[in-house]
Scaffold this motif. Structure first.
Motif, PDB file in Angstrom:
ATOM      1  N   LEU A 168      36.681  -0.553  47.622  1.00  0.00           N
ATOM      2  CA  LEU A 168      36.800  -2.006  47.620  1.00  0.00           C
ATOM      3  C   LEU A 168      37.708  -2.302  48.895  1.00  0.00           C
ATOM      4  O   LEU A 168      38.968  -2.089  49.190  1.00  0.00           O
ATOM      5  CB  LEU A 168      37.740  -2.451  46.522  1.00  0.00           C
TER       6      LEU A 168
ATOM      7  N   ALA B 245      38.294  -4.990  52.906  1.00  0.00           N
ATOM      8  CA  ALA B 245      37.935  -6.354  53.567  1.00  0.00           C
ATOM      9  C   ALA B 245      38.364  -6.313  54.739  1.00  0.00           C
ATOM     10  O   ALA B 245      38.839  -5.434  55.205  1.00  0.00           O
ATOM     11  CB  ALA B 245      39.041  -7.328  52.869  1.00  0.00           C
TER      12      ALA B 245
ATOM     13  N   GLN C  77      35.120  -7.451  49.514  1.00  0.00           N
ATOM     14  CA  GLN C  77      35.544  -8.339  48.486  1.00  0.00           C
ATOM     15  C   GLN C  77      35.914  -9.542  49.143  1.00  0.00           C
ATOM     16  O   GLN C  77      36.638 -10.034  49.765  1.00  0.00           O
ATOM     17  CB  GLN C  77      37.095  -7.919  47.951  1.00  0.00           C
ATOM     18  N   GLY C  78      34.974 -10.857  48.839  1.00  0.00           N
ATOM     19  CA  GLY C  78      35.461 -11.984  49.093  1.00  0.00           C
ATOM     20  C   GLY C  78      34.870 -12.445  50.522  1.00  0.00           C
ATOM     21  O   GLY C  78      35.045 -13.675  50.791  1.00  0.00           O
TER      22      GLY C  78
ATOM     23  N   ASP D  14      30.786  -8.584  47.102  1.00  0.00           N
ATOM     24  CA  ASP D  14      31.242  -9.037  46.170  1.00  0.00           C
ATOM     25  C   ASP D  14      31.995 -10.349  46.329  1.00  0.00           C
ATOM     26  O   ASP D  14      33.220 -10.288  46.363  1.00  0.00           O
ATOM     27  CB  ASP D  14      32.209  -8.113  45.276  1.00  0.00           C
ATOM     28  N   ARG D  15      31.344 -11.450  46.385  1.00  0.00           N
ATOM     29  CA  ARG D  15      32.094 -12.720  47.141  1.00  0.00           C
ATOM     30  C   ARG D  15      33.050 -13.301  46.020  1.00  0.00           C
ATOM     31  O   ARG D  15      34.015 -13.639  46.325  1.00  0.00           O
ATOM     32  CB  ARG D  15      30.995 -13.771  47.221  1.00  0.00           C
TER      33      ARG D  15
ATOM     34  N   GLY E 260      34.866 -11.455  43.882  1.00  0.00           N
ATOM     35  CA  GLY E 260      35.860 -10.325  43.710  1.00  0.00           C
ATOM     36  C   GLY E 260      35.771 -10.225  42.086  1.00  0.00           C
ATOM     37  O   GLY E 260      36.836  -9.850  41.519  1.00  0.00           O
ATOM     38  N   GLN E 261      34.651  -9.705  41.502  1.00  0.00           N
ATOM     39  CA  GLN E 261      34.575  -9.393  40.288  1.00  0.00           C
ATOM     40  C   GLN E 261      35.044  -8.065  40.044  1.00  0.00           C
ATOM     41  O   GLN E 261      35.632  -7.479  38.969  1.00  0.00           O
ATOM     42  CB  GLN E 261      32.959  -9.605  39.795  1.00  0.00           C
TER      43      GLN E 261
ATOM     44  N   ALA F 281      37.307  -6.404  41.765  1.00  0.00           N
ATOM     45  CA  ALA F 281      39.098  -6.612  41.852  1.00  0.00           C
ATOM     46  C   ALA F 281      39.532  -7.116  40.625  1.00  0.00           C
ATOM     47  O   ALA F 281      40.619  -6.396  40.217  1.00  0.00           O
ATOM     48  CB  ALA F 281      39.395  -7.452  43.241  1.00  0.00           C
TER      49      ALA F 281
ATOM     50  N   TYR G 186      44.349  -3.865  48.920  1.00  0.00           N
ATOM     51  CA  TYR G 186      43.376  -3.154  49.472  1.00  0.00           C
ATOM     52  C   TYR G 186      43.740  -2.327  50.631  1.00  0.00           C
ATOM     53  O   TYR G 186      44.825  -2.431  51.128  1.00  0.00           O
ATOM     54  CB  TYR G 186      42.334  -4.267  50.067  1.00  0.00           C
TER      55      TYR G 186
END
Length: 285
Positions: free
Chosen positions: A177, A179, A209-210, A233-234, A236-237, A239, A247
């Motif tokens: 996970l 960014a 993430q996001g 995973d826009r 953030g499910q 996380a 992160y």
């Protein structure tokens, strides 16, 4: 059932601190508390003895891990100094700390009861903390509840295609996970890329993430990183599902899809190798 389950990391403002470090500091503080009054009464520096025992234990724990994965560390010698990678062998460290304390107690009989109580209490604090961390990391604990821990909603590939994670089950899976704005995430990408190439029998998923596909593609092109299974995973499910406090966070699943380990923070080649070996060990004859 153990009554206390600790998370593997705590968020303090902008900082993410590994809980194991806090447990180690608590164990050290407990030892200092034990020796404080006797040291004053005897007029000796028992706090210095405790400090040296702790220092020798920490060095031994690090060197024990480095020796075990020496090939990876010799390829990048400076990474030996990067103790943030989480590469430790605590059992070796505690053995060395005890040997030093026992040697001091043997040389100075008047110190013996206090030193043994100090190191004994520190060891008890560490063991209780380690058990609580283990309880928190197992399925049903703090970080992974339920029999099937993966979120059910599909992720998106960079071209917008929905990807069901069911296709990755049946093999061990490493889920990173990350960014693009996260410096440790960027630093560990080449390590994960090499692991993906070296272990085709393990799925490596890079779940951003996001962020948008354009941001992720721009990062990959700028860094020259070539990865398979880069997913978005826009919302953030992931996380949210795993109570991620910082992160990068890397999740390690067995072939049945059960979470067996996780690492909050940057991975080195050696620490990632240790985790992947542990994933593969039950499958090997």
């Amino acid at each position: 059932m153990w009554p206390l389950a600790l998370p593997d990391a705590l968020s303090v403002g902008p900082l993410t601190l590994p809980t194991a470090l806090l447990v180690a500091l608590l164990a050290y503080a407990a030892a200092l508390w034990v020796v404080h009054r006797p040291a004053q009464r005897l007029g000796v520096d028992l706090a210095g003895v405790v400090w040296r025992a702790a220092l020798l234990g920490v060095l031994a724990a690090r060197l024990g891990f480095v020796w075990q994965f020496r090939a990876a560390y010799l390829a990048e010698p400076l990474s030996i100094l990067n103790v943030r990678d989480g590469g430790w062998e605590p059992q070796i460290g505690w053995v060395v700390a005890w040997v030093y304390a026992l040697a001091k107690a043997q040389a100075q009989p008047s110190w013996r009861p206090t030193l043994l109580k100090a190191v004994g209490l520190a060891t008890a604090v560490w063991v209780l903390g380690a058990v609580s961390l283990w309880q928190g990391s197992r399925p049903g604990g703090h970080t992974a509840s339920g029999a099937t821990p993966w979120p059910e909603a599909p992720l998106q590939a960079l071209d917008g295609t929905p990807v069901s994670l069911q296709v990755f089950k049946g093999r061990p899976v490493v889920v990173n996970l990350w960014a693009t704005w996260c410096p440790p995430c960027r630093r560990e990408m080449p390590v994960l890329q090499r692991s993906q190439q070296a272990h085709p029998e393990v799925h490596h998923l890079f779940v951003n993430q996001g962020e948008s596909a354009e941001q992720v593609r721009g990062f990959l092109q700028a860094e020259g990183v070539q990865l398979q299974h880069v997913l978005l995973d826009r919302p953030g499910q992931w996380a949210a599902r795993f109570d991620v406090v910082g992160y990068p966070t890397t999740l390690f699943f067995d072939a049945q899809g059960q979470l067996v380990a996780r690492r909050v923070g940057e991975l080195s080649s050696a620490t990632l190798q240790a985790k992947v070996q542990a994933l593969l060990a039950p499958q090997r004859p």
